[in-house]
Design a protein around this motif. Structure first.
Motif, PDB file in Angstrom:
ATOM      1  N   ARG A   3      -3.687  10.532   0.295  1.00  0.00           N
ATOM      2  CA  ARG A   3      -3.291   9.275   0.932  1.00  0.00           C
ATOM      3  C   ARG A   3      -1.478   9.591   0.895  1.00  0.00           C
ATOM      4  O   ARG A   3      -1.270   8.493  -0.104  1.00  0.00           O
ATOM      5  N   THR A   4      -0.443   9.409   2.122  1.00  0.00           N
ATOM      6  CA  THR A   4       0.933   9.244   1.372  1.00  0.00           C
ATOM      7  C   THR A   4       1.525   8.427   2.919  1.00  0.00           C
ATOM      8  O   THR A   4       1.026   9.115   3.744  1.00  0.00           O
ATOM      9  N   ASN A  18       0.282   9.502  -5.994  1.00  0.00           N
ATOM     10  CA  ASN A  18      -0.029  10.855  -5.519  1.00  0.00           C
ATOM     11  C   ASN A  18       0.595  11.610  -6.072  1.00  0.00           C
ATOM     12  O   ASN A  18       0.673  12.435  -6.549  1.00  0.00           O
ATOM     13  N   ASP A  64       0.890  -0.978  -0.270  1.00  0.00           N
ATOM     14  CA  ASP A  64      -0.047   0.224   0.055  1.00  0.00           C
ATOM     15  C   ASP A  64       1.183   1.094   0.068  1.00  0.00           C
ATOM     16  O   ASP A  64       0.394   1.881  -0.307  1.00  0.00           O
ATOM     17  N   ASN A  82      -5.962  11.664  -5.019  1.00  0.00           N
ATOM     18  CA  ASN A  82      -4.931  10.800  -4.387  1.00  0.00           C
ATOM     19  C   ASN A  82      -3.877  11.198  -2.971  1.00  0.00           C
ATOM     20  O   ASN A  82      -3.273  11.306  -2.723  1.00  0.00           O
ATOM     21  N   ASP A 121      -0.109   3.894  -3.052  1.00  0.00           N
ATOM     22  CA  ASP A 121      -0.565   5.223  -2.634  1.00  0.00           C
ATOM     23  C   ASP A 121       0.318   6.549  -3.022  1.00  0.00           C
ATOM     24  O   ASP A 121       0.231   7.615  -3.304  1.00  0.00           O
ATOM     25  N   ASP A 162      -3.045  11.993   4.357  1.00  0.00           N
ATOM     26  CA  ASP A 162      -3.950  12.613   3.952  1.00  0.00           C
ATOM     27  C   ASP A 162      -4.446  14.261   3.679  1.00  0.00           C
ATOM     28  O   ASP A 162      -4.954  14.593   5.054  1.00  0.00           O
TER      29      ASP A 162
END
Length: 288
Positions: free
Chosen positions: A216-217, A16, A8, A214, A12, A200
């Protein structure tokens, strides 16, 4: 243990950065006009230190730019005379880098590769082949394992070659400037942690109006001691280390413009905002 090649965190972060590419291309933050005039968009810190590192220029030098985004700094180094290989995990970024290299007529000296940095040794099997490995601004904070990163850097630096690194200072990254009404930084993240900060945030540093879907990091703190120990343990000798009171983006709202795209404190120099270092692979005769 984080899987360095899947998961993930990678999905993610890649999503991003894929979404950031058109935002950045449309923003004034990434002005490509100097590149079209055969110039450079390197910030003042990096430009001065690269000139110091290579006083005779970059003609004939082979450079590997890790986490190159869409290659603005890569192409700046090409315009300064180098032959550059850029690597980034974002397909849209790499596509834009290749397009820009073609537009500038330097595709023969600028090659761009789409890859997760942790796969670099498999994608680019050229050990000890670069005069300079180059990595700057907002890079290792996206990576879970800085020891493996350092081994990758070391693997590509040829004997007598150098590694140049500049990034935000980890002591500055423990603060969040958006959480205080007066814009002054407030404590938000631990300096030492084995866990990622999963954030987020739909905003983007290059465009105050951007709203990313996008958002969420996964980000990791890498203290100074960890970074320098990793480089030494990977076989590199640290030849230069400097702290800086300016950065090439508004890290906190309270920072003020200092000219040439740099931001810093208005009065009191509260803490360093950035650092840079040079590490080297000693030439064979220097190791005796």
């Amino acid at each position: 243990m984080v899987d360095l090649r899947d998961g993930d965190w990678l999905d993610d972060n890649r999503a991003n950065w894929n979404e950031r590419v058109p935002v950045h291309l449309a923003s004034g933050f990434y002005d490509s006009s100097p590149l079209r005039a055969a110039g450079s968009v390197l910030d003042p810190i990096v430009a001065a230190e690269i000139a110091e590192l290579f006083p005779d220029g970059l003609d004939g030098k082979r450079v590997l730019h890790l986490q190159c985004h869409f290659g603005s700094d890569s192409l700046s180094l090409v315009n300064l005379g180098a032959t550059v290989v850029g690597l980034d995990f974002s397909r849209p970024a790499v596509q834009e880098a290749r397009r820009m290299a073609a537009e500038l007529g330097v595709a023969d000296r600028a090659r761009f590769i789409e890859a997760n940095i942790y796969d670099a040794r498999h994608i680019l099997p050229e050990p000890e082949s670069f005069d300079l490995v180059f990595t700057t601004w907002g890079t290792i904070g996206w990576l879970p394992d800085v020891a493996e990163w350092a081994r990758i850097v070391s693997w590509f630096v040829k004997p007598g070659g150098r590694f140049y690194f500049a990034d935000g200072h980890p002591t500055a990254f423990v603060f969040d400037g958006d959480s205080a009404a007066d814009g002054m930084p407030a404590f938000a993240y631990p300096y030492v942690s084995d866990e990622p900060d999963i954030i987020d945030d739909p905003g983007d540093y290059a465009d105050d109006e951007a709203v990313l879907e996008n958002s969420r990091t996964w980000e990791w703190m890498h203290p100074l001691g960890e970074v320098m120990a990793a480089l030494r343990e990977a076989g590199l000798r640290i030849d230069m280390f400097r702290e800086h009171l300016q950065v090439p983006w508004r890290m906190y709202p309270v920072l003020v413009e200092k000219g040439s795209g740099m931001f810093g404190w208005a009065d009191q120099q509260w803490l360093p905002l950035a650092y840079s270092l040079v590490a080297a692979h000693p030439a064979p005769d220097a190791a005796r």
